[in-house]
Scaffold this motif. Structure first.
Motif, short mmCIF file in Angstrom:
data_model
loop_
_atom_site.label_atom_id
_atom_site.label_comp_id
_atom_site.label_asym_id
_atom_site.label_seq_id
_atom_site.Cartn_x
_atom_site.Cartn_y
_atom_site.Cartn_z
N VAL A 26 0.86 -1.43 0.15
CA VAL A 26 0.07 0.08 -0.17
C VAL A 26 0.72 1.26 -0.19
O VAL A 26 0.77 2.26 -0.62
N ARG A 27 2.04 1.42 0.92
CA ARG A 27 2.83 2.34 0.79
C ARG A 27 3.42 2.61 -0.51
O ARG A 27 3.86 3.68 -1.07
N GLY A 28 3.55 1.85 -1.27
CA GLY A 28 4.14 1.58 -2.78
C GLY A 28 3.17 2.01 -3.69
O GLY A 28 3.37 2.12 -5.11
N GLY A 29 1.78 2.05 -3.25
CA GLY A 29 0.78 2.59 -4.35
C GLY A 29 -0.18 1.57 -4.75
O GLY A 29 -0.86 1.59 -5.67
N ALA A 30 -0.38 0.36 -4.06
CA ALA A 30 -1.43 -0.50 -4.31
C ALA A 30 -2.68 -0.11 -4.04
O ALA A 30 -2.84 0.63 -3.00
N ASP A 31 -3.54 -0.47 -4.86
CA ASP A 31 -5.15 0.17 -4.56
C ASP A 31 -5.95 -0.66 -3.99
O ASP A 31 -6.61 -0.59 -2.97
N TRP A 32 -5.82 -2.22 -4.35
CA TRP A 32 -6.71 -3.07 -3.99
C TRP A 32 -5.70 -4.10 -3.37
O TRP A 32 -4.84 -4.45 -3.70
#
Length: 429
Positions: A26-32
């Motif tokens: 998530v910190r790297g940009g994952a949405d789901w």
């Protein structure tokens, strides 16, 4: 979906590890965040509930791969906190319809997974008509290992359905970019994010790639080139792990320490100490091949030495494996040439010419055929059957990726037992 969605698939067995990796993703940009099928089978709906609690601002996907009892399983996932539930597209129409009805009742969406579908275009239209919300162009990992591509499947579907298409199966930053360019709205990445030592950086690379997709020419790579590239990037232990701990020779060691040989086998059978056929085989071998020599079980007399090694090196041979002895070891070590043998001895035999080249042989407990692949390093020598070489090479790379993440978790302070949850997974009798 104007902006592509990055979905990270947590195909893990351990919930604590999954949560930690999800946080980094998530910190790297994952949405789901996807509770992968292995995680759900290992932890049940606790996995979905935990992910919903830990990531309240993210969509939680439950990869249930529903094949029956569609209403019950969708209800179960929805009540646990999933916003999207995955079903198998090859489930019966009644299962799909019931899953859709349940999804509407509980306010969630359905993604239909095309894994193993013979006619993906026709089935995509059918399940779209039944009311599913997304199509997943998914090529499973076992299919990936034999060369099937999720991008090829995606390209077949582009423009054929009016609902968003997800794509999954072995994607990395480069192929994820190509997937968006080919029409994917949702990019699902598992191993190339969750197995990375730096999950956040891996997710950032994929995020950047799908936010700025480009179409690159497809570089065709021959099977032999791909196999060699992959096997050169992994270790002999990685390879035998990929073959369920099989294929390793016994009692053979590297005479030159940290060297490596990868190549197709040119086999030699000789009578103990008869060095004619081993030396003649140098002329039969091509660049990159590995000579595999059965010395009739003899370790008291050597069919190989420094002059043969020099000749093999000039020929471009990748390495030599001998079920027997070698001499002139000091000279061979100066060349740092990959020679693997069971023993060293100064005695040489005579070139009588007995034996044969490129016949099936037994070497250090393993059957070796001409054209089988050999991977040899300081840990030992592994034989890969030629008909499975591409698959095994791909699986060995997955083993290496898994170890990279485990190594990072150990570096952070966990023990191997903790990471692997050994007590939980000990075989019950």
């Amino acid at each position: 979906m104007a902006t592509p969605v990055l979905q990270v698939a947590l195909d893990l067995l351990e919930l604590d590890r999954a949560v930690e990796i999800a946080d980094e993703a998530v910190r790297g940009g994952a949405d789901w965040i996807e509770a992968g099928t292995p995680l759900i089978k290992s932890e049940g709906m606790r996995a979905v509930r935990t992910l919903r609690e830990r990531f309240p601002g993210r969509e939680i996907v439950a990869d249930m791969k529903i094949a029956d009892t569609g209403a019950v399983e969708v209800e179960m996932a929805a009540k646990s906190g999933a916003g999207i539930v995955c079903i198998l597209a090859d489930a019966d129409d009644t299962v799909v319809a019931e899953a859709v009805r349940s999804a509407r009742k509980y306010g969630v969406r359905i993604m239909a997974d095309l894994i193993n579908i013979d006619d993906p275009v026709a089935r995509s239209r059918e399940v779209a008509a039944l009311g599913v919300d997304y199509i997943n162009a998914h090529v499973g990992i076992d299919q990936q290992m034999i060369g099937r591509s999720s991008l090829d499947l995606l390209r077949r579907l582009a423009g054929e359905v009016d609902i968003p298409i997800a794509v999954a199966g072995g994607l990395d930053a480069t192929t994820a970019s190509g997937a968006v360019a080919a029409g994917a709205s949702i990019v699902i990445v598992g191993g190339n994010i969750i197995k990375a030592a730096d999950v956040t950086a891996a997710a950032q690379r994929v995020r950047a790639a799908i936010d700025r997709p480009d179409i690159r020419p497809r570089e065709e790579e021959s099977p032999d080139v791909a196999i060699r590239r992959l096997l050169e990037a992994v270790s002999a232990p990685n390879v035998t792990d990929a073959m369920h701990r099989k294929g390793a020779m016994a009692g053979v060691v590297s005479l030159c320490g940290r060297v490596k040989a990868v190549g197709r086998a040119v086999t030699v059978r000789t009578v103990a100490g008869d060095w004619a056929k081993p030396v003649e085989a140098i002329d039969v071998a091509g660049p990159g091949d590995v000579l595999v020599i059965s010395n009739d079980g003899g370790t008291h007399i050597a069919p190989w030495g420094e002059l043969a090694t020099h000749s093999a090196k000039n020929r471009g041979v990748s390495g030599v494996v001998i079920d027997g002895a070698v001499r002139d070891v000091d000279d061979i070590r100066e060349m740092a040439f990959p020679v693997f043998a069971r023993a060293t001895v100064p005695n040489a035999g005579e070139p009588k010419g007995l034996g044969e080249i490129n016949a099936e042989i037994a070497c250090c407990g393993q059957e070796v055929r001409p054209g089988d692949w050999i991977v040899a390093d300081e840990s030992g020598v592994v034989v890969v059957p030629r008909e499975r070489a591409y698959e095994v090479a791909r699986r060995a790379m997955e083993v290496k990726k898994t170890e990279e993440r485990i190594r990072e978790e150990i570096r952070r302070g966990k023990t191997l037992s903790e990471v692997s949850e050994l007590l939980k997974w000990e075989k019950r009798h």
